[in-house]
Design an enzyme around this catalytic site. Structure first.
Site, PDB file in Angstrom:
ATOM      1  N   GLY A 114      46.534  40.874  39.408  1.00 52.94           N
ATOM      2  CA  GLY A 114      47.019  40.504  40.743  1.00 52.94           C
ATOM      3  C   GLY A 114      47.439  39.035  40.817  1.00 52.94           C
TER       4      GLY A 114
ATOM      5  CD  GLU B 244      46.835  44.725  36.276  1.00 52.32           C
ATOM      6  OE1 GLU B 244      47.360  44.538  35.152  1.00 52.32           O
ATOM      7  OE2 GLU B 244      47.194  44.124  37.303  1.00 52.32           O
TER       8      GLU B 244
HETATM    9  N1  DAK Z   1      37.320  39.593  39.494  1.00 52.79           N
HETATM   10  C1  DAK Z   1      36.062  39.180  39.726  1.00 52.79           C
HETATM   11  N2  DAK Z   1      35.450  38.222  39.008  1.00 52.79           N
HETATM   12  C2  DAK Z   1      36.142  37.654  38.014  1.00 52.79           C
HETATM   13  C3  DAK Z   1      37.468  38.035  37.707  1.00 52.79           C
HETATM   14  C4  DAK Z   1      38.071  39.061  38.512  1.00 52.79           C
HETATM   15  N3  DAK Z   1      39.326  39.458  38.332  1.00 52.79           N
HETATM   16  N4  DAK Z   1      37.882  37.293  36.660  1.00 52.79           N
HETATM   17  C5  DAK Z   1      36.854  36.483  36.335  1.00 52.79           C
HETATM   18  N5  DAK Z   1      35.796  36.697  37.142  1.00 52.79           N
HETATM   19  C6  DAK Z   1      34.499  36.044  37.120  1.00 52.79           C
HETATM   20  C7  DAK Z   1      33.678  36.466  35.909  1.00 52.79           C
HETATM   21  O1  DAK Z   1      33.038  37.684  36.173  1.00 52.79           O
HETATM   22  C8  DAK Z   1      32.725  35.314  35.794  1.00 52.79           C
HETATM   23  O2  DAK Z   1      31.722  35.449  36.760  1.00 52.79           O
HETATM   24  P1  DAK Z   1      30.161  35.121  36.400  1.00 52.79           P
HETATM   25  O3  DAK Z   1      29.826  36.006  35.256  1.00 52.79           O
HETATM   26  O4  DAK Z   1      30.188  33.648  36.010  1.00 52.79           O
HETATM   27  O5  DAK Z   1      29.434  35.392  37.669  1.00 52.79           O
HETATM   28  C9  DAK Z   1      33.567  34.125  36.186  1.00 52.79           C
HETATM   29  O6  DAK Z   1      34.655  34.640  36.944  1.00 52.79           O
HETATM   30  C10 DAK Z   1      34.141  33.378  34.986  1.00 52.79           C
HETATM   31  O7  DAK Z   1      34.826  34.320  34.181  1.00 52.79           O
HETATM   32  P2  DAK Z   1      34.617  34.430  32.605  1.00 52.79           P
HETATM   33  O8  DAK Z   1      33.211  34.083  32.224  1.00 52.79           O
HETATM   34  O9  DAK Z   1      35.122  35.755  32.180  1.00 52.79           O
HETATM   35  O10 DAK Z   1      35.565  33.261  32.108  1.00 52.79           O
HETATM   36  P3  DAK Z   1      36.375  33.157  30.720  1.00 52.79           P
HETATM   37  O11 DAK Z   1      36.948  31.779  30.725  1.00 52.79           O
HETATM   38  O12 DAK Z   1      35.524  33.587  29.580  1.00 52.79           O
HETATM   39  O13 DAK Z   1      37.542  34.234  30.850  1.00 52.79           O
HETATM   40  C11 DAK Z   1      39.377  35.362  31.975  1.00 52.79           C
HETATM   41  C12 DAK Z   1      38.555  34.050  31.808  1.00 52.79           C
HETATM   42  C13 DAK Z   1      40.337  35.147  33.137  1.00 52.79           C
HETATM   43  C14 DAK Z   1      40.177  35.624  30.689  1.00 52.79           C
HETATM   44  C15 DAK Z   1      38.401  36.547  32.228  1.00 52.79           C
HETATM   45  O14 DAK Z   1      37.535  36.188  33.297  1.00 52.79           O
HETATM   46  C16 DAK Z   1      39.105  37.832  32.579  1.00 52.79           C
HETATM   47  O15 DAK Z   1      39.626  38.528  31.696  1.00 52.79           O
HETATM   48  N6  DAK Z   1      39.106  38.172  33.880  1.00 52.79           N
HETATM   49  C17 DAK Z   1      39.644  39.455  34.348  1.00 52.79           C
HETATM   50  C18 DAK Z   1      41.142  39.505  34.293  1.00 52.79           C
HETATM   51  C19 DAK Z   1      41.676  40.854  34.757  1.00 52.79           C
HETATM   52  O16 DAK Z   1      41.333  41.901  34.182  1.00 52.79           O
HETATM   53  N7  DAK Z   1      42.482  40.853  35.808  1.00 52.79           N
HETATM   54  C20 DAK Z   1      42.999  42.068  36.423  1.00 52.79           C
HETATM   55  C21 DAK Z   1      42.088  42.472  37.569  1.00 52.79           C
HETATM   56  S1  DAK Z   1      42.620  44.016  38.308  1.00 52.79           S
HETATM   57  C22 DAK Z   1      45.827  47.069  44.540  1.00 52.79           C
HETATM   58  C23 DAK Z   1      46.875  46.562  43.779  1.00 52.79           C
HETATM   59  C24 DAK Z   1      46.617  45.663  42.763  1.00 52.79           C
HETATM   60  C25 DAK Z   1      45.325  45.275  42.457  1.00 52.79           C
HETATM   61  C26 DAK Z   1      44.299  45.748  43.240  1.00 52.79           C
HETATM   62  C27 DAK Z   1      44.534  46.652  44.267  1.00 52.79           C
HETATM   63  N8  DAK Z   1      46.116  48.064  45.556  1.00 52.79           N
HETATM   64  C28 DAK Z   1      47.358  48.793  45.539  1.00 52.79           C
HETATM   65  C29 DAK Z   1      45.122  48.325  46.575  1.00 52.79           C
HETATM   66  C30 DAK Z   1      45.094  44.352  41.353  1.00 52.79           C
HETATM   67  C31 DAK Z   1      44.171  44.603  40.399  1.00 52.79           C
HETATM   68  C32 DAK Z   1      43.790  43.551  39.436  1.00 52.79           C
HETATM   69  O17 DAK Z   1      44.249  42.439  39.457  1.00 52.79           O
END
Ligand code: DAK
Length: 257
Positions: A108, A131
């Site tokens: 997002g 995703e």
């Molecule tokens: N959500 C919640 N928390 C998150 C997060 C996220 N997307 N990304 C990071 N955090 C949190 C981690 O859980 C961690 O929290 P604690 O463990 O410290 O409590 C903290 O932020 C630091 O993250 P990391 O420890 O993982 O930090 P790193 O530097 O090691 O890694 C990173 C950074 C950005 C590479 C990693 O955090 C990561 O891969 N994050 C997730 C990225 C991801 O998968 N993004 C896609 C999310 S799904 C919708 C339409 C669209 C969407 C939703 C609805 N509708 C039509 C209704 C969109 C969906 C998405 O975006």
């Protein structure tokens, strides 16, 4: 107005919104999306503001929607959640929006940057749609805006195989306007926004609407839209002033009328 998840500021006709959930990598939860749209709408109707910049921190623009908020949701809860309506609200903003991106713009977060009109990236920016790693797909424009921006081959690789783009790659593939050193990306975005913000506001508004139609209408319909937007500007005082100023070899004074 004070907010919990974003910071807002106005500098020389530019409205600046800083995503501010550092503890969660600026994940876009519903509070943040609600505040972001509120701030955008406020800036959009503020006559003192001519352009808007959305930014994050050097480390992260936004790491996507908040996974902890979504994890246990049912399909119906997703369908009826306000997230995507809020997200789509960005399309209603009439003033130019520039994303100033450093660090991660994932999921997002990448979709948010792409929903803006231009992107200025720092050398540390990383763009991706991971995703598929979560068992879902991009749902806020990632399969559409990304494909339109970078083409099918690369979009497929990014969406199907979670390939991230470096800032330089994003520049090469036309996803971003500029890549600059990390110390300069916000300044660069602000300068760009400031230059736009002192231009004829009605012309800028019509220009943004017209370019956006290139993605939505057939060429015939889009040309008709452009033509009407062009004719409309001849009903404005700014058009008279702009052309008179040109012939008198002086700077125009825009009034937005
Ligand atoms: N959500 C919640 N928390 C998150 C997060 C996220 N997307 N990304 C990071 N955090 C949190 C981690 O859980 C961690 O929290 P604690 O463990 O410290 O409590 C903290 O932020 C630091 O993250 P990391 O420890 O993982 O930090 P790193 O530097 O090691 O890694 C990173 C950074 C950005 C590479 C990693 O955090 C990561 O891969 N994050 C997730 C990225 C991801 O998968 N993004 C896609 C999310 S799904 C919708 C339409 C669209 C969407 C939703 C609805 N509708 C039509 C209704 C969109 C969906 C998405 O975006």
């Amino acid at each position: 107005m004070s907010y919990e998840t974003i910071l807002t500021e106005v500098k020389e006709k530019v409205g600046i919104i800083t995503l501010n959930r550092p503890q969660a990598m600026n994940a876009l939860n519903s509070d943040l999306m609600t505040e972001l749209i509120e701030a955008l709408l406020d800036f959009d109707i503020d006559e003192e503001i001519g352009a808007i910049v959305i930014t994050g921190s050097e480390k992260v623009f936004a790491a996507g929607a908040d996974i902890s908020e979504m994890a246990e949701m049912s399909a119906v809860e997703m369908l009826t959640s306000s997230f995507v309506e809020l997200f789509d609200g960005i399309r209603d903003i009439k003033k130019p929006i520039i994303a100033a991106v450093s660090g991660y713009a994932l999921g997002g977060g990448c979709e948010l940057a792409m929903a803006c009109d231009m992107i200025v990236a720092s050398e540390k920016a990383k763009f991706g749609q991971p995703e598929v790693n979560l068992g879902v797909i991009p749902g806020a424009g990632g399969t559409q805006r990304l494909t339109r921006a970078v083409g099918k081959a690369l979009a497929m690789e990014m969406v199907l195989n979670a390939r991230n783009l470096s800032a330089q790659e994003a520049l090469e593939f036309g996803l971003v306007n500029y890549v600059v050193p990390v110390e300069e990306y916000l300044d660069k975005a602000l300068k760009l926004a400031k230059r736009i913000s002192v231009r004829a506001p009605l012309a800028v508004r019509q220009a943004k609407a017209s370019v956006n139609k290139a993605y939505e209408l057939s060429l015939t319909e889009a040309l008709a839209f452009e033509r009407n937007a062009f004719y409309f500007l001849f009903a404005t005082e700014d058009q008279k002033e702009g052309m008179q100023a040109f012939t008198e070899k002086r700077s125009a004074k825009w009034q937005g009328k």
